[in-house]
Design an enzyme around this catalytic site. Structure first.
Site, short mmCIF file in Angstrom:
data_model
loop_
_atom_site.label_atom_id
_atom_site.label_comp_id
_atom_site.label_asym_id
_atom_site.label_seq_id
_atom_site.Cartn_x
_atom_site.Cartn_y
_atom_site.Cartn_z
N LYS A 25 18.80 -9.19 24.91
CA LYS A 25 18.07 -8.52 23.81
C LYS A 25 18.75 -8.81 22.47
O LYS A 25 18.09 -9.15 21.48
CB LYS A 25 18.04 -7.03 24.08
CG LYS A 25 17.86 -6.12 22.86
CD LYS A 25 17.87 -4.66 23.27
CE LYS A 25 18.20 -3.66 22.21
NZ LYS A 25 19.58 -3.61 21.75
N ASN A 26 20.07 -8.65 22.42
CA ASN A 26 20.75 -8.74 21.12
C ASN A 26 20.96 -10.18 20.66
O ASN A 26 21.55 -10.41 19.61
CB ASN A 26 22.06 -7.97 21.17
CG ASN A 26 21.82 -6.47 21.23
OD1 ASN A 26 20.69 -6.01 21.02
ND2 ASN A 26 22.85 -5.70 21.53
N CYS A 125 18.53 2.72 18.33
CA CYS A 125 18.97 3.91 19.05
C CYS A 125 19.56 4.92 18.09
O CYS A 125 20.24 4.55 17.12
CB CYS A 125 20.01 3.52 20.09
SG CYS A 125 19.30 2.64 21.47
N ARG A 130 24.27 5.09 11.25
CA ARG A 130 24.21 3.64 11.45
C ARG A 130 23.82 3.02 10.12
O ARG A 130 22.64 2.86 9.82
CB ARG A 130 23.16 3.28 12.51
CG ARG A 130 23.50 3.75 13.89
CD ARG A 130 22.55 3.20 14.91
NE ARG A 130 22.85 1.81 15.25
CZ ARG A 130 22.19 1.13 16.18
NH1 ARG A 130 21.20 1.68 16.83
NH2 ARG A 130 22.51 -0.13 16.45
N ASP A 317 27.69 -0.25 24.22
CA ASP A 317 26.41 -0.14 24.93
C ASP A 317 26.61 0.10 26.42
O ASP A 317 25.67 0.46 27.13
CB ASP A 317 25.55 -1.39 24.70
CG ASP A 317 25.12 -1.53 23.25
OD1 ASP A 317 25.31 -0.58 22.48
OD2 ASP A 317 24.61 -2.61 22.89
N ARG A 409 12.68 -0.44 26.03
CA ARG A 409 13.09 -1.15 24.81
C ARG A 409 14.04 -2.29 25.14
O ARG A 409 14.03 -3.32 24.46
CB ARG A 409 13.85 -0.20 23.85
CG ARG A 409 13.03 0.57 22.87
CD ARG A 409 13.95 1.16 21.79
NE ARG A 409 14.72 0.11 21.17
CZ ARG A 409 15.96 0.25 20.68
NH1 ARG A 409 16.57 1.41 20.71
NH2 ARG A 409 16.60 -0.77 20.15
C1 UD1 Z 1 20.23 -5.30 17.80
C2 UD1 Z 1 21.70 -5.29 18.06
O1 UD1 Z 1 22.34 -6.34 18.10
N1 UD1 Z 1 22.25 -4.10 18.29
C3 UD1 Z 1 23.66 -4.01 18.65
C4 UD1 Z 1 24.47 -4.11 17.39
O2 UD1 Z 1 24.02 -3.06 16.52
P1 UD1 Z 1 24.48 -3.11 14.99
O3 UD1 Z 1 24.61 -4.51 14.56
O4 UD1 Z 1 23.56 -2.21 14.26
O5 UD1 Z 1 25.92 -2.48 15.09
P2 UD1 Z 1 27.13 -2.77 14.09
O6 UD1 Z 1 28.08 -3.69 14.76
O7 UD1 Z 1 26.57 -3.19 12.79
O8 UD1 Z 1 27.72 -1.32 13.93
C5 UD1 Z 1 29.03 -0.98 14.24
C6 UD1 Z 1 29.49 0.14 13.36
O9 UD1 Z 1 29.58 -0.31 12.01
C7 UD1 Z 1 28.92 0.57 11.13
N2 UD1 Z 1 28.26 -0.21 10.07
C8 UD1 Z 1 27.50 -1.28 10.41
C9 UD1 Z 1 26.82 -1.99 9.43
C10 UD1 Z 1 26.93 -1.57 8.10
O10 UD1 Z 1 26.35 -2.16 7.19
N3 UD1 Z 1 27.71 -0.50 7.81
C11 UD1 Z 1 28.39 0.21 8.77
O11 UD1 Z 1 29.08 1.17 8.47
C12 UD1 Z 1 27.86 1.28 12.01
O12 UD1 Z 1 27.50 2.53 11.45
C13 UD1 Z 1 28.59 1.38 13.33
O13 UD1 Z 1 29.39 2.54 13.34
O14 UD1 Z 1 25.85 -3.94 17.71
C14 UD1 Z 1 26.16 -2.65 18.26
C15 UD1 Z 1 27.67 -2.58 18.44
O15 UD1 Z 1 28.10 -3.51 19.36
C16 UD1 Z 1 25.40 -2.45 19.56
O16 UD1 Z 1 25.58 -1.11 19.97
C17 UD1 Z 1 23.92 -2.70 19.38
O17 UD1 Z 1 23.29 -2.81 20.65
C1 PEP Z 2 22.29 0.52 20.55
C2 PEP Z 2 21.51 -0.37 21.14
O1 PEP Z 2 20.51 -1.06 20.60
P1 PEP Z 2 19.93 -1.10 19.11
O2 PEP Z 2 21.03 -1.57 18.21
O3 PEP Z 2 18.86 -2.14 19.22
O4 PEP Z 2 19.44 0.26 18.80
C3 PEP Z 2 21.71 -0.77 22.54
O5 PEP Z 2 21.24 -1.88 22.88
O6 PEP Z 2 22.30 0.00 23.33
#
Ligand code: UD1
Ligand code: PEP
Length: 431
Positions: A25-26, A125, A130, A317, A409
């Site tokens: 998915k990711n 999620c 986030r 995850d 999802r």
């Molecule tokens: C679609 C996808 O790929 N989703 C994955 C992606 O989510 P996603 O890319 O949203 O997760 P991030 O690695 O960005 O987030 C990690 C942490 O950084 C913080 N943060 C992130 C961006 C930002 O601009 N500012 C900030 O503060 C977030 O609030 C969180 O606490 O990586 C996460 C962490 O491995 C996984 O749980 C999700 O499944």
């Molecule tokens: C947090 C997850 O996904 P998403 O970032 O797409 O919400 C997940 O895959 O567990």
């Protein structure tokens, strides 16, 4: 009233046999976004998981002007983004975009192809805060003008002249890294991204973009350099297998006991999760593209300590299924959720099933072992849903997990694949 999907699970059967691990998915979500960067030709993505997030991503791609076809039986998506050039269509509408996190990965293509983007919502999620500040600040450093419309809760991005720049991520954000790379690939000049994410999906996205003609170096080192090119070509790519799907299946076998072959799973991609499961009493062996997982149900599971962190650390995850598994281990397990500040909604649901889990902030203590019993429980998010199905497979009696949409999802044909292994799981639709 609309229809609701639920998972109905009955416990007590060990799992055995062979299951196919889906495409990631990711990885597929950023690749659908990246495919929109190609102004000519058709992108062909193979091993695409048949999950709700992919449907939403394809709806979004069509909404902004691309032509898409999802050949589900072949798990292949074909995308023709040659018609994506109308700035009026460069909008991520809340009704689609707020239903999944990956919608934010469409912004770079909209910036490059139409010079602008309006973001009316980004979902994903519900795991506490986030933020997307790294994305927006990064776009701004590459020359975009990012403004907020607080009344409507929209973000407007004007990006007529992107150019390379030096970027730093406070934490190695997964989608943040992918988005900044995609913003840089067609921006003239050199972009350097410090503290970049190391997740295998990020490397798969880099491989895909490189095949399209992007010049990216340093993937997997934390320091990524991108040299902007003038155009990218549509290519064919096979999505890597989903390490979270593989981890969920491995943990489910760990819970029920049994022996299972996971086709397509890669042990190296499990990172620390592999070592934690081995400590609990799970056996792994990799034979080419097949991962064998076994656990002797006559030997009690050992308790575990785990702290989530970016790859190769313990994947957040997989924290929910690990918590469910820990309820079965003899002794006290300790889990620290260090990525998200709100990812313990599962604890209350497991406690409804007889578990003894104490939560304090981002730390949880799981007192095991407990005999779980079936209950009606809530899937607050995707992995909570999967973890509750896991718990249901060892609980006495029947467990109903809803809303099933959240499981759908991210896990394709979840009930069928578990049923093939002998699990008593059904996906039912109720009105
Ligand atoms: C679609 C996808 O790929 N989703 C994955 C992606 O989510 P996603 O890319 O949203 O997760 P991030 O690695 O960005 O987030 C990690 C942490 O950084 C913080 N943060 C992130 C961006 C930002 O601009 N500012 C900030 O503060 C977030 O609030 C969180 O606490 O990586 C996460 C962490 O491995 C996984 O749980 C999700 O499944
Ligand atoms: C947090 C997850 O996904 P998403 O970032 O797409 O919400 C997940 O895959 O567990």
């Amino acid at each position: 009233m609309g229809q609701e999907v639920r998972y109905r699970v009955r416990g007590g059967r060990p799992l055995s046999g062979t299951a196919f691990i889906q495409g990631a998915k990711n990885a597929v979500l950023p690749m659908i976004g990246a495919a929109l960067l190609a102004a000519k030709g058709r992108t062909v993505l193979r091993n695409v998981p048949v999950i709700e997030d992919v449907y939403r991503a394809l709806e979004l791609a069509e909404h902004v002007g691309a032509k898409v076809a999802f050949h589900e039986a072949e798990r292949t998506v074909v995308i023709d983004a040659s018609g994506l050039n109308d700035p009026e269509l460069a909008v991520l509408p809340a009704e689609i975009a707020a239903r999944f996190r990956g919608s934010v990965l469409f912004v770079p293509a909209l910036m490059h192809r139409t010079g602008r983007a309006r973001i009316e919502g980004v979902g994903g999620c519900n795991l506490g805060s986030r933020n997307l500040d790294f994305h927006y600040r990064g776009f701004a450093r590459l020359g975009a003008e990012v403004t907020e419309d607080p009344e409507r809760n929209h973000i407007n991005v004007e990006a007529s002249r992107l150019r390379g720049g030096r970027l730093y991520l406070d934490t190695p954000s997964h989608t943040g890294t992918e988005n900044l790379i995609m913003a840089a690939v067609l921006a003239p000049g050199t972009t350097v991204i410090e503290h970049a994410a190391l997740e295998p999906e990020v490397l798969d996205v880099i491989a895909f973009l490189s095949a399209m003609g992007a010049k990216i170096s340093g993937g997997g080192t934390g320091l990524i350099t991108v040299e902007g090119v003038e155009e990218l070509t549509a290519v064919e790519h096979t999505i890597m297998s989903d390490r979270i799907d593989a981890g969920v299946f491995a943990m489910t076998v760990a819970a029920t006991g049994g022996e299972v072959s996971l086709v397509g799973a890669n042990l190296d991609h499990l990172g620390v999760a592999r070592w934690k499961l081995e400590q609990m009493g799970v056996g792994f062996s990799q034979e080419g593209a097949v991962l064998h997982v076994q656990r002797d149900p006559s030997v009690p599971l050992r308790p575990i300590n785990a702290v989530t962190s970016p790859f190769p650390g313990f994947a957040t995850d997989l924290q929910s299924p690990l918590m469910a598994l820990a309820t079965l281990a003899e002794g006290e397990s300790y889990i620290h959720e260090a990525i998200y500040d709100g990812r313990f909604a599962l604890a209350d649901e497991l406690n409804k099933m007889g578990a003894k889990i104490e939560v304090e902030g981002t730390r949880a203590i799981v007192h095991g072992s407990t005999n779980l019993r079936g209950a009606e429980v809530i899937a607050h998010d995707l992995r909570t849903g999967a973890a509750l199905v896991l718990a249901g497979l060892v609980a006495e009696g029947e467990t109903i997990v809803a809303p099933g949409y959240l499981v759908d999802r991210g896990h394709a044909q979840f009930a069928q694949r578990l049923a093939t292994l002998g699990g008593d799981v059904e996906r039912v639709t109720v009105s």
